[in-house]
Design an enzyme around this catalytic site. Structure first.
Site, PDB file in Angstrom:
ATOM      1  N   ASP A 264      -9.596  -4.437  -6.208  1.00  0.00           N
ATOM      2  CA  ASP A 264      -9.200  -3.727  -4.535  1.00  0.00           C
ATOM      3  C   ASP A 264      -9.789  -2.149  -4.676  1.00  0.00           C
ATOM      4  O   ASP A 264      -9.441  -1.341  -5.729  1.00  0.00           O
ATOM      5  CB  ASP A 264      -7.457  -3.993  -4.651  1.00  0.00           C
ATOM      6  CG  ASP A 264      -7.149  -2.864  -3.545  1.00  0.00           C
ATOM      7  OD1 ASP A 264      -7.834  -2.692  -3.431  1.00  0.00           O
ATOM      8  OD2 ASP A 264      -5.798  -2.882  -4.268  1.00  0.00           O
TER       9      ASP A 264
ATOM     10  N   SER B 178       0.753  -1.685   0.138  1.00  0.00           N
ATOM     11  CA  SER B 178      -0.128   0.074  -0.328  1.00  0.00           C
ATOM     12  C   SER B 178       1.271   0.962   0.366  1.00  0.00           C
ATOM     13  O   SER B 178       2.239   1.236  -0.222  1.00  0.00           O
ATOM     14  CB  SER B 178      -1.066   0.127   1.184  1.00  0.00           C
ATOM     15  OG  SER B 178      -2.063   0.774   1.203  1.00  0.00           O
TER      16      SER B 178
ATOM     17  N   HIS C 296      -7.363  -5.405  -0.712  1.00  0.00           N
ATOM     18  CA  HIS C 296      -6.223  -5.040  -0.662  1.00  0.00           C
ATOM     19  C   HIS C 296      -5.142  -5.092   0.347  1.00  0.00           C
ATOM     20  O   HIS C 296      -3.780  -4.963   0.120  1.00  0.00           O
ATOM     21  CB  HIS C 296      -6.368  -3.145   0.460  1.00  0.00           C
ATOM     22  CG  HIS C 296      -5.545  -2.170   0.362  1.00  0.00           C
ATOM     23  ND1 HIS C 296      -4.840  -2.213  -0.537  1.00  0.00           N
ATOM     24  CD2 HIS C 296      -4.713  -2.001   0.759  1.00  0.00           C
ATOM     25  CE1 HIS C 296      -4.411  -1.429  -0.871  1.00  0.00           C
ATOM     26  NE2 HIS C 296      -3.746  -0.377   0.093  1.00  0.00           N
TER      27      HIS C 296
END
Lengths: 270, 392
Positions: free
Chosen positions: A220, A98, A248
């Site tokens: 996602d 991320s 995610h």
């Protein structure tokens, strides 16, 4: 700071094969290094694995939290560069989940001799739509996330420290280590959330000159396919792998496919 | 259609019930949840994922906290989220989920219970507002206290010819006013006054006494030290005779430097205060406690005997409040104590007052998160002739 302090500050854990190439695993906004729990076993036979918590997350030294420093991704990247220096890493692979994908890009700029390849899991250089750019969120959406962090302010800080069930096959990941993950200090989590979701790293992607693997989930909401395609186009010579995964955190929801993609990428590095 | 009792209990439960695949796809939902959502069953079951039921902020929260926790530990409970209803409104809920495993222990499904949290959320928001207001009030108070505390201490110490002076003030709590005070000031062409004291109690009432003590002592400085303390004693006794007795301890004195010899004649009186520590340049040291007077402000006619001592170059006189000697060592019951102060101070024989104060300040900082009481430190002496002196 003395190296030993940096290792304590970021709760740095080094494991795996000491003779192997080093891979640094960096967690994203939300929890802590435990997010890599299902990835580490696949890497340790051949690689030296470095795990850490960002200041304000997990078991980092909360007294080292500095709102000004951690209000930009640069501050987190400085921490990464300091960890790399403290461990005297060379030619390490930096895998970031991320927002850490972008922190990795910045850290590689700061310490090019130490980081020579990147793995990005669910990267997004900018979450908020901007003209033709599709990030998946409006500014209002992000305000709403910050508000929902606020809503958990009372419950999250106390009741939410989870009592984890021990994992029988990995007793070392017992209660003590994991009890506080995801139960970050709410005030610090807000700073990290704001820094993460208001950041814009699109220009930084153009500076990447190292081999880069981009991993995305097929589904996602945080980093949709369009964003994965954008990152792939912006990072010259990058490899994009779309995992048959939802959510995610493919390294948790589809660990085998994720691990396979990472180890295959590591094998291509000289 | 007749439901069996278990199905009826599930469907009509006063909480939302939901079963999803591991990827969040909804396979079962009860009527309670569907009515909250305002959506027909066939628009939800088999069509949406759990995250689709949430507000955008909730979705992000789900992805970054809820789902990973569930994957890592198999269950999550009591997380505040918001459902998005078909009419666009939001409904605050508390969500608990648990992974269900098949016979061979492989994760198979996720069962989720959704509680109506509208009233609780309203209450929490009220608490949150109050908390923010309290935090804001606290930081305003801390700022005001810091200014007030500063006003009770000299902004800078004066430069006294032939005498090096250093002082420090350690605040025990930024949420309260301490009652310690000190000052150094010129009396006339030849003499300098100094005092250091400790008012009983803390907070604004103590600060009022501190302010009174400071200005009375400065005004009374033309008299000899015993008379100055007597003046303060009478003032405190008279003013606080009823109801809320207030008293203080203090050392008040005068310094008369002799430029010809480099010596300093010190004359002081003490009202119930811990004895000043004399550290001679040769490393010997003693507490000057032979003629200690009573607490100031307790009795109408207290006497404060005088002590005279001559400092030669390299000697130091240390004044302190009991925050130093009564500091807790390592948070235990044991106190730092006068012996430890004396032992440390003796190592600074012949050095500057600033070095001694710095060393004692480090001790206070190292003794624990915060000392329990405020501490004032004041040290002075004629600079030594030797190279041992390392500057002020």
């Amino acid at each position: 700071m003395a190296p030993v302090d940096i290792l304590q500050r970021n709760n740095v854990v080094v494991t795996g094969n000491p003779d192997g190439r080093t891979i640094v695993l960096a967690h994203g906004f939300g929890c802590d290094q435990n997010m890599w729990r299902l990835t580490v076993p696949a890497l340790v036979p051949e690689h030296r694995v470095v795990l850490f918590d960002y200041v304000g997350s997990g078991r980092s030294d909360l007294s080292a939290f500095d709102e000004a420093r951690y209000s930009s991704l640069d501050g987190y990247a400085d921490d990464v560069a300091e960890i790399c220096t403290a461990l005297d890493l060379t030619d390490a692979v930096f895998a970031g989940h991320s927002v850490s994908s972008m922190i990795g890009v910045l850290a590689a700029q700061k310490a090019p001799e130490r980081i020579s390849a990147l793995v990005m899991v669910g990267p997004s250089p900018r979450y908020i739509d901007d003209g033709d750019y599709f990030g998946g969120f409006s500014a209002d959406d992000i305000d709403e996330l910050l508000a929902s962090l606020e809503a958990n302010y009372l419950g999250w800080s106390t009741a939410m420290a989870p009592v984890i069930m021990g994992t029988p096959d990995q007793p070392e990941l017992g209660d003590e280590l994991t009890q506080s993950f995801c139960a970050t200090d709410p005030a610090m989590a807000r700073v990290f959330a704001r820094t993460t979701f208001l950041s814009d790293s699109r220009k930084d992607l153009l500076t990447v000159q190292v081999p880069t693997l981009i991993l995305e989930s097929a589904q996602d909401v945080i980093a949709p396919r369009q964003v994965g395609a954008y990152v792939h186009a912006a990072v010259a010579g990058s490899t994009l792998v779309t995992l048959d995964a939802t959510g995610h955190c493919p390294h948790l929801s589809a660990p085998e496919a994720t691990n396979q993609a990472i180890t295959a990428f590591l094998a291509t590095l000289s | 259609m007749t439901l069996d009792p278990f199905e009826a209990a599930y469907d009509g439960a006063p909480s939302g019930q939901l079963t999803t695949e591991l990827d969040g796809r909804i396979v079962l939902a009860n009527s309670t949840l569907l009515s909250w959502l305002g959506r027909p069953r066939d628009a939800v079951v088999g069509k949406l994922r759990f995250a689709d039921l949430l507000s955008i902020g909730g979705k992000l929260y789900h992805e970054t906290h809820f789902a990973p926790l569930l994957q890592l530990q198999g269950e999550v409970s009591g997380v505040a989220l918001e459902l998005r209803r078909s009419d666009g409104t939001r409904m605050p809920v508390l969500v608990s989920s648990a992974v269900q495993y098949d016979d061979s222990g492989v994760p198979a499904l996720i069962r989720t219970t959704v509680f109506d949290a509208q009233l609780r959320r309203a209450y929490e928001e009220e608490l949150l507002r109050e908390r923010r207001a309290a935090e804001a009030a606290r930081s305003r108070l801390q700022a005001a206290l810091a200014v007030l505390q500063q006003s009770l201490l000299p902004a800078t110490l004066p430069t006294v010819p032939g005498i090096a002076v250093a002082a420090a003030y350690h605040t025990a709590s930024i949420d309260d006013l301490g009652g310690d005070f000190y000052d150094v000031f010129a009396i006339d062409d030849e003499r300098w006054g100094f005092f250091l004291g400790d008012v009983s109690g803390k907070g604004p009432a103590a600060a009022a006494v501190t302010s009174l003590a400071r200005y009375s002592l400065r005004a009374a400085a033309l008299h000899d030290p015993a008379a100055a303390l007597s003046t303060l004693n009478a003032l405190l006794h008279e003013r606080y005779i009823d109801g809320d007795p207030r008293y203080c301890t203090a050392v008040f004195g005068t310094l008369r430097p002799d430029p010809a010899t480099g010596q300093v004649a010190v004359r002081f009186a003490s009202g119930g205060h811990p004895p000043p520590l004399l550290i001679r340049a040769d490393g010997s040291s003693e507490f000057l406690q032979s003629t200690d007077g009573t607490l100031i402000g307790i009795l109408p006619d207290s006497q404060f005997p005088l002590t005279d001592v001559t400092l030669t170059p390299g000697d130091l006189l240390l004044l302190y409040t009991d925050g130093l000697t009564e500091a807790r060592v390592g948070g235990r019951r044991e106190l730092y104590g006068p012996e430890a102060v004396q032992e440390l101070a003796a190592q600074y024989a012949g050095l500057s007052p600033a070095e001694l104060i710095r060393a004692l300040s480090e001790v206070l900082t190292s003794l624990g998160p915060r000392p329990t009481d405020d501490t004032a430190l004041l040290a002075f002496g004629p600079p030594g002739p030797s190279g041992r002196q390392r500057g002020a």
